[in-house]
Design a protein around this motif. Structure first.
Motif, PDB file in Angstrom:
ATOM      1  N   SER A  78       0.821  -1.229   0.000  1.00  0.00           N
ATOM      2  CA  SER A  78       0.000   0.000   0.000  1.00  0.00           C
ATOM      3  C   SER A  78       0.852   1.276   0.000  1.00  0.00           C
ATOM      4  O   SER A  78       0.370   2.353  -0.280  1.00  0.00           O
ATOM      5  CB  SER A  78      -0.917   0.007   1.223  1.00  0.00           C
ATOM      6  OG  SER A  78      -0.133   0.000   2.401  1.00  0.00           O
ATOM      7  N   MET A  79       2.160   1.133   0.336  1.00  0.00           N
ATOM      8  CA  MET A  79       3.026   2.325   0.382  1.00  0.00           C
ATOM      9  C   MET A  79       3.503   2.677  -1.022  1.00  0.00           C
ATOM     10  O   MET A  79       3.885   1.816  -1.797  1.00  0.00           O
ATOM     11  CB  MET A  79       4.245   2.063   1.275  1.00  0.00           C
ATOM     12  CG  MET A  79       3.922   1.949   2.741  1.00  0.00           C
ATOM     13  SD  MET A  79       5.401   1.524   3.703  1.00  0.00           S
ATOM     14  CE  MET A  79       6.334   3.046   3.588  1.00  0.00           C
ATOM     15  N   GLU A  80       3.466   3.951  -1.325  1.00  0.00           N
ATOM     16  CA  GLU A  80       3.948   4.374  -2.642  1.00  0.00           C
ATOM     17  C   GLU A  80       5.441   4.616  -2.561  1.00  0.00           C
ATOM     18  O   GLU A  80       5.915   5.358  -1.703  1.00  0.00           O
ATOM     19  CB  GLU A  80       3.229   5.656  -3.071  1.00  0.00           C
ATOM     20  CG  GLU A  80       1.776   5.425  -3.445  1.00  0.00           C
ATOM     21  CD  GLU A  80       1.131   6.717  -3.916  1.00  0.00           C
ATOM     22  OE1 GLU A  80       1.810   7.483  -4.628  1.00  0.00           O
ATOM     23  OE2 GLU A  80      -0.028   6.959  -3.550  1.00  0.00           O
ATOM     24  N   PHE A  81       6.172   3.970  -3.456  1.00  0.00           N
ATOM     25  CA  PHE A  81       7.627   4.039  -3.385  1.00  0.00           C
ATOM     26  C   PHE A  81       8.137   5.455  -3.609  1.00  0.00           C
ATOM     27  O   PHE A  81       9.190   5.827  -3.106  1.00  0.00           O
ATOM     28  CB  PHE A  81       8.235   3.083  -4.424  1.00  0.00           C
ATOM     29  CG  PHE A  81       9.652   2.711  -4.101  1.00  0.00           C
ATOM     30  CD1 PHE A  81      10.715   3.270  -4.779  1.00  0.00           C
ATOM     31  CD2 PHE A  81       9.924   1.820  -3.068  1.00  0.00           C
ATOM     32  CE1 PHE A  81      12.025   2.929  -4.466  1.00  0.00           C
ATOM     33  CE2 PHE A  81      11.228   1.483  -2.753  1.00  0.00           C
ATOM     34  CZ  PHE A  81      12.276   2.033  -3.448  1.00  0.00           C
ATOM     35  N   ARG A 134       8.912  11.248   1.506  1.00  0.00           N
ATOM     36  CA  ARG A 134       8.781  11.647   2.915  1.00  0.00           C
ATOM     37  C   ARG A 134       8.232  10.499   3.758  1.00  0.00           C
ATOM     38  O   ARG A 134       8.688  10.251   4.870  1.00  0.00           O
ATOM     39  CB  ARG A 134       7.876  12.877   3.018  1.00  0.00           C
ATOM     40  CG  ARG A 134       8.029  13.588   4.356  1.00  0.00           C
ATOM     41  CD  ARG A 134       7.410  14.960   4.346  1.00  0.00           C
ATOM     42  NE  ARG A 134       8.061  15.848   3.391  1.00  0.00           N
ATOM     43  CZ  ARG A 134       7.463  16.891   2.809  1.00  0.00           C
ATOM     44  NH1 ARG A 134       6.192  17.131   3.067  1.00  0.00           N
ATOM     45  NH2 ARG A 134       8.110  17.670   1.985  1.00  0.00           N
ATOM     46  N   LEU A 135       7.270   9.770   3.208  1.00  0.00           N
ATOM     47  CA  LEU A 135       6.670   8.639   3.935  1.00  0.00           C
ATOM     48  C   LEU A 135       7.713   7.537   4.152  1.00  0.00           C
ATOM     49  O   LEU A 135       7.804   6.958   5.237  1.00  0.00           O
ATOM     50  CB  LEU A 135       5.475   8.079   3.151  1.00  0.00           C
ATOM     51  CG  LEU A 135       4.809   6.822   3.732  1.00  0.00           C
ATOM     52  CD1 LEU A 135       4.236   7.094   5.116  1.00  0.00           C
ATOM     53  CD2 LEU A 135       3.724   6.303   2.806  1.00  0.00           C
ATOM     54  N   GLU A 152      11.272   4.598   7.734  1.00  0.00           N
ATOM     55  CA  GLU A 152      12.619   4.120   8.045  1.00  0.00           C
ATOM     56  C   GLU A 152      13.067   4.623   9.412  1.00  0.00           C
ATOM     57  O   GLU A 152      13.631   3.855  10.213  1.00  0.00           O
ATOM     58  CB  GLU A 152      13.619   4.586   6.966  1.00  0.00           C
ATOM     59  CG  GLU A 152      13.506   3.807   5.670  1.00  0.00           C
ATOM     60  CD  GLU A 152      14.420   4.343   4.563  1.00  0.00           C
ATOM     61  OE1 GLU A 152      14.605   3.619   3.570  1.00  0.00           O
ATOM     62  OE2 GLU A 152      14.936   5.484   4.692  1.00  0.00           O
ATOM     63  N   ALA A 153      12.792   5.885   9.693  1.00  0.00           N
ATOM     64  CA  ALA A 153      13.196   6.473  10.983  1.00  0.00           C
ATOM     65  C   ALA A 153      12.461   5.790  12.140  1.00  0.00           C
ATOM     66  O   ALA A 153      13.040   5.535  13.203  1.00  0.00           O
ATOM     67  CB  ALA A 153      12.916   7.975  10.974  1.00  0.00           C
ATOM     68  N   LYS A 154      11.171   5.492  11.919  1.00  0.00           N
ATOM     69  CA  LYS A 154      10.366   4.840  12.964  1.00  0.00           C
ATOM     70  C   LYS A 154      10.899   3.427  13.260  1.00  0.00           C
ATOM     71  O   LYS A 154      11.066   3.037  14.415  1.00  0.00           O
ATOM     72  CB  LYS A 154       8.899   4.766  12.493  1.00  0.00           C
ATOM     73  CG  LYS A 154       7.918   4.342  13.587  1.00  0.00           C
ATOM     74  CD  LYS A 154       6.493   4.685  13.179  1.00  0.00           C
ATOM     75  CE  LYS A 154       5.860   3.519  12.462  1.00  0.00           C
ATOM     76  NZ  LYS A 154       4.473   3.715  12.089  1.00  0.00           N
ATOM     77  N   ILE A 155      11.212   2.672  12.190  1.00  0.00           N
ATOM     78  CA  ILE A 155      11.747   1.310  12.371  1.00  0.00           C
ATOM     79  C   ILE A 155      13.110   1.389  13.052  1.00  0.00           C
ATOM     80  O   ILE A 155      13.405   0.629  13.974  1.00  0.00           O
ATOM     81  CB  ILE A 155      11.871   0.572  11.013  1.00  0.00           C
ATOM     82  CG1 ILE A 155      10.480   0.368  10.392  1.00  0.00           C
ATOM     83  CG2 ILE A 155      12.557  -0.781  11.190  1.00  0.00           C
ATOM     84  CD1 ILE A 155      10.524  -0.121   8.939  1.00  0.00           C
ATOM     85  N   LEU A 210      14.169   0.789   3.398  1.00  0.00           N
ATOM     86  CA  LEU A 210      12.960   0.169   2.846  1.00  0.00           C
ATOM     87  C   LEU A 210      13.232  -0.191   1.387  1.00  0.00           C
ATOM     88  O   LEU A 210      13.822   0.606   0.653  1.00  0.00           O
ATOM     89  CB  LEU A 210      11.779   1.142   2.911  1.00  0.00           C
ATOM     90  CG  LEU A 210      11.143   1.353   4.294  1.00  0.00           C
ATOM     91  CD1 LEU A 210       9.957   2.288   4.170  1.00  0.00           C
ATOM     92  CD2 LEU A 210      10.677   0.043   4.899  1.00  0.00           C
ATOM     93  N   VAL A 211      12.809  -1.388   1.009  1.00  0.00           N
ATOM     94  CA  VAL A 211      12.983  -1.813  -0.382  1.00  0.00           C
ATOM     95  C   VAL A 211      11.608  -2.152  -0.960  1.00  0.00           C
ATOM     96  O   VAL A 211      10.640  -2.320  -0.225  1.00  0.00           O
ATOM     97  CB  VAL A 211      13.941  -3.025  -0.487  1.00  0.00           C
ATOM     98  CG1 VAL A 211      15.339  -2.656  -0.022  1.00  0.00           C
ATOM     99  CG2 VAL A 211      13.429  -4.220   0.316  1.00  0.00           C
TER     100      VAL A 211
END
Length: 435
Positions: free
Chosen positions: A379-382, A386-387, A392-395, A411-412
């Motif tokens: 569901s995430m747009e590559f 910003r998202l 990445e920062a949250k993980i 993220l890949v």
């Protein structure tokens, strides 16, 4: 579900279990001493005679056996019966060095089948069940163990083996599979493929699964249960000990009951070899007291676990082992900190990320680096930069807090990390390539 048992020993009082263990232990030690030169030498070196082993309380007098001992005696040096009594040979994958070879007499096969039958019965399976086995068939023990266990309870076996995921799904739909046996990572792949194909899992007859052969977390259990709409059970085993069925979950799912009439467990301090008390975490050690072809004395599994005799609502009195926290040989030591891949998986699933990840460990100069590749959700747009950065920062923050060390996170794109039909390759450690 009403509690069901395959064997009366599952609910026997502790004194009865210990009496059986003691009898089998003393018999097995004599068998090993008289028929395996390796064990005769080890016991002679310690000044221990078979007559010195009269009960389970004497277990700590015996030497440890290591995986390396099986490799050093490759292929048949630890077998305790003549070759005309060996009816089957299995071997571990042998990713490092020689394979570890395991032999079975007919009685060994019957005992192993019995252990798997207990597991399947605990999950509510019986002669009306259709058991779909998606472990590999061959030298790996997974497929054959569950296959023979299913036949023992007179269930119908579907020996699907691994691979061809869409065909597997068609079989599950058309043949009416009620329970599936495979690795947890393959269960996720099956569930995601069904979702992508638009299959309504509530219309399937599948109601449960036994998943093992690789470490998995509670979060992974929830993921499998929601994807496949089933109850997910853990099962544990090692090819050297027998294969799957050494221990298994009951419906309470607060640990796996060990078939301790066949495999006596201990927990030791991995550094000192000292036996630890119930409830303490350490390395799991097994002594196989009913095996004829390959009797193993105090075999060090490298799995980090805890034992408990806390009463279980299912009525079984067999001791439980909690889900292994990791392996002493899978444990990564990064900048002096112990890291298990399962900790990374836990964090990702708590953050509702897909459980597809890879840990890359490297060394820059004298400093260890750790990078975690994480697949994005479909569901995430590559291109939503910003998202991606925010995720990445949250993980990264969650991983740093859980692991106690700093890790890079990238993220890949979805489905870019290789899927495995067997055991997933979670860690790439490049440090040993630098000499």
């Amino acid at each position: 579900m009403a509690n069901k048992y395959w064997s009366s020993i599952e609910t026997a009082p502790l004194h009865e279990i210990k009496a059986l263990q003691s009898y089998r232990l003393s018999k097995m030690v004599r068998h090993a001493y008289e028929n395996v030169p390796f064990y005769k030498r080890k016991l002679d070196e310690l000044g221990v005679a078979p007559d010195d082993i009269r009960s389970v309380d004497d277990l700590s007098k015996l030497p440890f056996t290591y995986k390396q001992d099986l490799r050093d005696n490759y292929p048949y040096g630890l077998f305790a019966v003549p070759h005309d009594q060996i009816v089957r040979i299995h071997a571990s994958s042998g990713t490092t060095g020689k394979q570890t070879v395991v032999g079975y007499t007919q009685n060994d096969i019957d005992m192993w089948s019995e252990c798997c039958a207990r597991a399947l019965t605990a999950a509510g399976e019986d002669e009306k069940s259709y058991i779909h086995v998606s472990y590999g068939y061959g030298l790996f023990t997974g497929g054959m163990g569950m296959h023979y266990g299913a036949e023992k309870i007179h269930a119908t076996v579907i020996p699907a083996s691994v691979g061809n995921t869409k065909r597997q799904i068609q079989i599950i739909q058309d043949f009416g599979s009620t329970l599936i046996c495979c690795t947890p990572s393959y269960a996720v792949l099956l569930g995601e493929t069904m979702r992508d194909m638009g299959i309504d899992t509530s219309k399937l007859k599948l109601r449960a699964g036994f998943f093992g052969a690789e470490p998995w977390t509670e979060e992974m259990r929830q993921k499998i249960e929601s994807l496949l709409n089933i109850k997910a059970y853990d099962i544990y085993g090692l090819s050297e000990i027998a294969g799957p069925g050494v221990s298994f979950e009951c419906p309470e799912q607060t640990g796996m009951h060990i078939n301790e009439d066949h495999f006596i467990p201990e927990i030791i301090n991995p550094d000192t070899g000292e036996v630890l008390s119930e409830g303490e975490q350490g390395e799991l050690v097994f002594t196989c007291v009913s095996k004829e072809a390959l009797p193993l004395i105090r075999y060090r599994t490298r799995d980090i676990a805890t034992l408990t005799r806390k009463p279980c609502s299912c009525g079984r009195t067999l001791i439980k082992m909690l889900k292994p926290a990791g392996r002493t040989d899978d444990m990564l030591i990064i900048r002096g900190v112990n890291v298990f891949p399962s900790q990374v998986e836990s964090v990702l699933l708590e953050l509702k990320m897909p459980p597809h990840y890879q840990i890359i460990v490297d060394r820059v100069g004298t400093l260890d680096t750790m990078e975690v590749l994480v697949e994005m959700d479909e569901s995430m747009e590559f291109d939503a930069v910003r998202l991606v950065e925010k995720t990445e920062a949250k993980i990264k923050a969650a991983l740093d807090s859980t692991l106690g060390i700093s890790a890079k996170v990238h993220l890949v794109s979805p489905k870019s990390i290789e899927r495995s039909e067997g055991k997933s390759r979670r860690v790439i450690d490049r440090r040993n390539l630098h000499g």
